[in-house]
Motif scaffolding. Structure first.
Motif, PDB file in Angstrom:
ATOM      1  N   THR A 150       0.864  -1.182   0.060  1.00  0.00           N
ATOM      2  CA  THR A 150      -0.049   0.038  -0.095  1.00  0.00           C
ATOM      3  C   THR A 150       0.754   1.142  -0.018  1.00  0.00           C
ATOM      4  OG1 THR A 150      -2.115   1.108   0.988  1.00  0.00           O
ATOM      5  CG2 THR A 150      -0.113   0.137   2.496  1.00  0.00           C
ATOM      6  N   LYS A 151       0.058   2.493  -0.102  1.00  0.00           N
ATOM      7  CA  LYS A 151       1.034   3.576  -0.135  1.00  0.00           C
ATOM      8  C   LYS A 151       1.432   3.860   1.274  1.00  0.00           C
ATOM      9  CE  LYS A 151       0.482   8.585  -1.349  1.00  0.00           C
ATOM     10  NZ  LYS A 151      -0.539   9.622  -1.798  1.00  0.00           N
ATOM     11  N   LEU A 152       2.664   4.668   1.629  1.00  0.00           N
ATOM     12  CA  LEU A 152       3.093   4.847   2.599  1.00  0.00           C
ATOM     13  C   LEU A 152       2.458   6.095   3.120  1.00  0.00           C
ATOM     14  CD1 LEU A 152       5.258   4.153   4.837  1.00  0.00           C
ATOM     15  CD2 LEU A 152       6.940   5.609   3.773  1.00  0.00           C
ATOM     16  N   LEU A 153       2.161   5.737   4.559  1.00  0.00           N
ATOM     17  CA  LEU A 153       1.299   7.025   4.994  1.00  0.00           C
ATOM     18  C   LEU A 153       2.144   7.488   6.273  1.00  0.00           C
ATOM     19  CD1 LEU A 153      -2.265   5.480   5.273  1.00  0.00           C
ATOM     20  CD2 LEU A 153      -1.160   7.014   3.530  1.00  0.00           C
ATOM     21  N   ASN A 154       1.805   8.694   6.667  1.00  0.00           N
ATOM     22  CA  ASN A 154       2.456   9.151   7.962  1.00  0.00           C
ATOM     23  C   ASN A 154       1.882   8.861   9.052  1.00  0.00           C
ATOM     24  OD1 ASN A 154       4.474  10.865   9.451  1.00  0.00           O
ATOM     25  ND2 ASN A 154       3.188  12.818   8.802  1.00  0.00           N
TER      26      ASN A 154
END
Length: 590
Positions: free
Chosen positions: A354-358
């Motif tokens: 998945t997309k890296l989130l903060n």
């Protein structure tokens, strides 16, 4: 009569000086190279009888002369050697004779140090009597004076023994005595010196103990003075003696008792604002993690890429999976559910598929020092320095053990700060064979959380917020020696860290150090022996503390009636109460 006495003595000395056995001249000067001297007081012999006759005077002169020859001698090598008699060396006599029957008093410079009156003669006997605080304070002061007097006598004994060594080593003594005789005499003197030095060390310990007792007595007297000053005027004339005694006892019990009963309340946030040791450095490898609870929150400890430890919440930000079920990869802890990876500062640095989130999870300030890993669980900014928990100089660490115990950490600290229970509780382990003293006291300064046990050779300290340090004087495993750690030749040092995991669980860190037998560190599997022994000791305590906890939860007060040997435990409770209540000044702080 005095002139006749001097004439007779002079004639006798002249005759003796002509004896060929002593070729060197007889002099009447003081030899500054030796400490032997003899003082002849002519009045002593002149007044030997009320009405001396010529015979008695003649006898007195002879005695004086012989005494002068026999006692104050100093041997020195002669510049001439008598080949006829085969005797080398000389003989000189030194007497200090004053003018007109007087004497010249030559005192050694250190004599005044030992001219101290025996103090016990001043102390009034009080055997079997009850003393008030003021009388007890005087007794403690006399004890110090006696210890000081005894120490001076011990030092004097050493100095006199040193003088005997000088006498034995005189040149003429070496020539007229065999080597075996000299060796024997020196061996005896050496043994005497060793005993005297040992006695001095014991006296030093006695003085130290007496000073501590005096400080304790002064504290009691000051407390009594403060109580008397704060008594209201209306209470100056109580109705009766029995009523006054009952009220006094009631007030004393109310003042001394603590209320530790009922269910354990949630921990105060103020108690979290301290550095807490949570693990030993040796237990945390680069690719491992240590899950633990602290103040009813779950955390996990691991090392980052730089090898420094980090402590983060043991809960994944994604689906609340326990992170300790995962693994450590390249200095990041990986969640076993979806592979999210977190660094030691709590930041999520990898989210597969998945997309890296903060995303970030909570991390605590974490540092490593002197073989231990520390965290700061509070909301206040952490202090700049960590306390040192290393053993004293000369000790080597032999064991580091971690245990999880099913008791509240305050109850465990109460137990560790109490030594009076040892001969009743630990009868199968370290206190086996201990005698039960008639009185057990913990002596400590008026404003401190450390001191020593009397009569046991054990020093102990409570170190906020949850550490207990103790040093035990031993002669061999399981045996106590002396009445002070200073009197003991070998010691055991212990560190107990009681981390509050939850309101009914404690994480215990135990470190044991010795100042003897360093080879034990290299005995195979010795760590299992130490752990077995530690578990035995703790099991003897746990069955009692668990019973206390059960009754406390039902409302019983576990600190209902403290006595004298409960002092350190009471001070811990007072310290903890003040912290939880938010007092500006912590009690017993240095």
């Amino acid at each position: 009569m005095e002139g006749q006495l001097r004439s007779l003595s002079s004639q006798l000395i002249t005759k003796i000086s002509k004896i060929s056995l002593f070729p060197s001249k007889i002099t009447t000067k003081v030899n500054i190279h030796t400490s032997f001297f003899f003082l002849i007081r002519w009045q002593l012999f002149a007044n030997f009888r009320p009405d001396p006759d010529p015979n008695s005077v003649e006898m007195s002169a002879a005695i004086a002369t012989v005494a002068a020859l026999a006692l104050p001698i100093s041997f020195s090598r002669s510049s001439k050697i008598s080949s006829k008699r085969g005797i080398s060396g000389g003989f000189r006599v030194f007497a200090i004779i004053g003018e007109e029957g007087g004497s010249i008093e030559r005192k050694k410079p250190w004599n005044t140090l030992f001219e101290v009156e025996y103090p016990r003669s001043k102390l009034q006997r009080s055997d079997g009597k009850f003393l008030d605080a003021y009388q007890a304070l005087e007794v403690a002061r006399f004890d110090i004076q006696f210890c000081d007097w005894k120490a001076r006598q011990d030092v004097l004994a050493i100095m006199l023994l040193h003088e005997k060594v000088v006498e034995v080593l005189n040149p003429l003594a070496r020539e007229f005595k065999s080597i075996g005789t000299l060796k024997k005499e020196l061996a005896e003197l050496q043994e005497g010196l060793a005993q005297a030095h040992n006695q001095v060390h014991i006296s030093e310990a006695r003085v130290s103990r007496a000073v501590d007792k005096l400080a304790y007595m002064e504290t009691l007297v000051n407390d009594k003075i403060m109580q008397e000053r704060t008594v209201p005027e209306d209470d100056v004339s109580p109705p009766s003696t029995s009523t006054r005694s009952a009220e006094s006892m009631k007030n004393r019990q109310a003042r001394r008792s603590l209320n530790v009963s009922g269910p354990v309340q949630p921990y105060s946030p103020r108690l979290k604002n301290f550095w807490y040791p949570i693990a030993f450095s040796a237990d945390l490898k680069d690719d491992t993690m240590i899950p633990l609870d602290c103040f009813e929150e779950s955390w996990v400890l691991f090392r980052g890429k730089d090898g420094k430890p980090g402590c983060v919440r043991n809960t994944c930000a994604h689906r609340a999976c326990p992170l300790d079920l995962g693994s450590v990869h390249e200095g990041r802890i990986q969640c076993p559910y979806h592979g999210w990876e977190y660094s030691t500062d709590g930041k999520c640095e990898k989210m597969p598929s998945t997309k890296l989130l903060n995303v970030r999870i909570k991390a605590l300030p974490c540092f490593e020092q002197e073989g231990m890993i520390w965290i700061w669980p509070g909301e206040d900014p952490p202090t700049a320095s960590l306390p040192s928990l290393l053993p004293p100089s000369g000790f080597q660490i032999h064991a580091e053990i971690v245990m999880e115990l099913p008791v509240e950490h305050g109850l465990l600290l109460d137990n560790l700060l109490d030594l009076a229970h040892a001969p009743f509780t630990h009868t199968s382990t370290f206190a086996k064979g201990w005698r039960v003293p008639s009185m057990v006291k913990f002596l400590t300064p008026a404003n401190g959380l450390q001191g020593y046990w009397d009569p046991y050779p054990i020093d102990m300290e409570f170190r906020p917020p949850c550490m207990v340090l103790s040093t035990i004087g031993i002669s061999k495993p399981g045996k106590l020696e002396g009445q002070s750690t200073r009197e003991c030749s070998t010691h055991l040092h212990q560190l107990h860290v009681c981390l509050p995991s939850s309101r009914n669980k404690t994480r215990l860190l135990y470190r044991m150090s010795l100042d003897f037998a360093p080879i034990l560190k290299y005995v195979p599997f010795i760590q299992y022996v130490w752990r077995h022994f530690a578990e035995q000791v703790l099991n003897e305590d746990l069955r009692l503390v668990l019973g206390q906890q059960e009754r406390m939860l039902k409302g019983a007060n576990i600190w209902n009636l403290p006595v004298s040997y409960d002092k350190l435990g009471v001070r811990y409770r007072l310290w903890r109460n003040s912290v939880e209540e938010g007092c500006e000044q912590e009690p017993f702080s240095k």
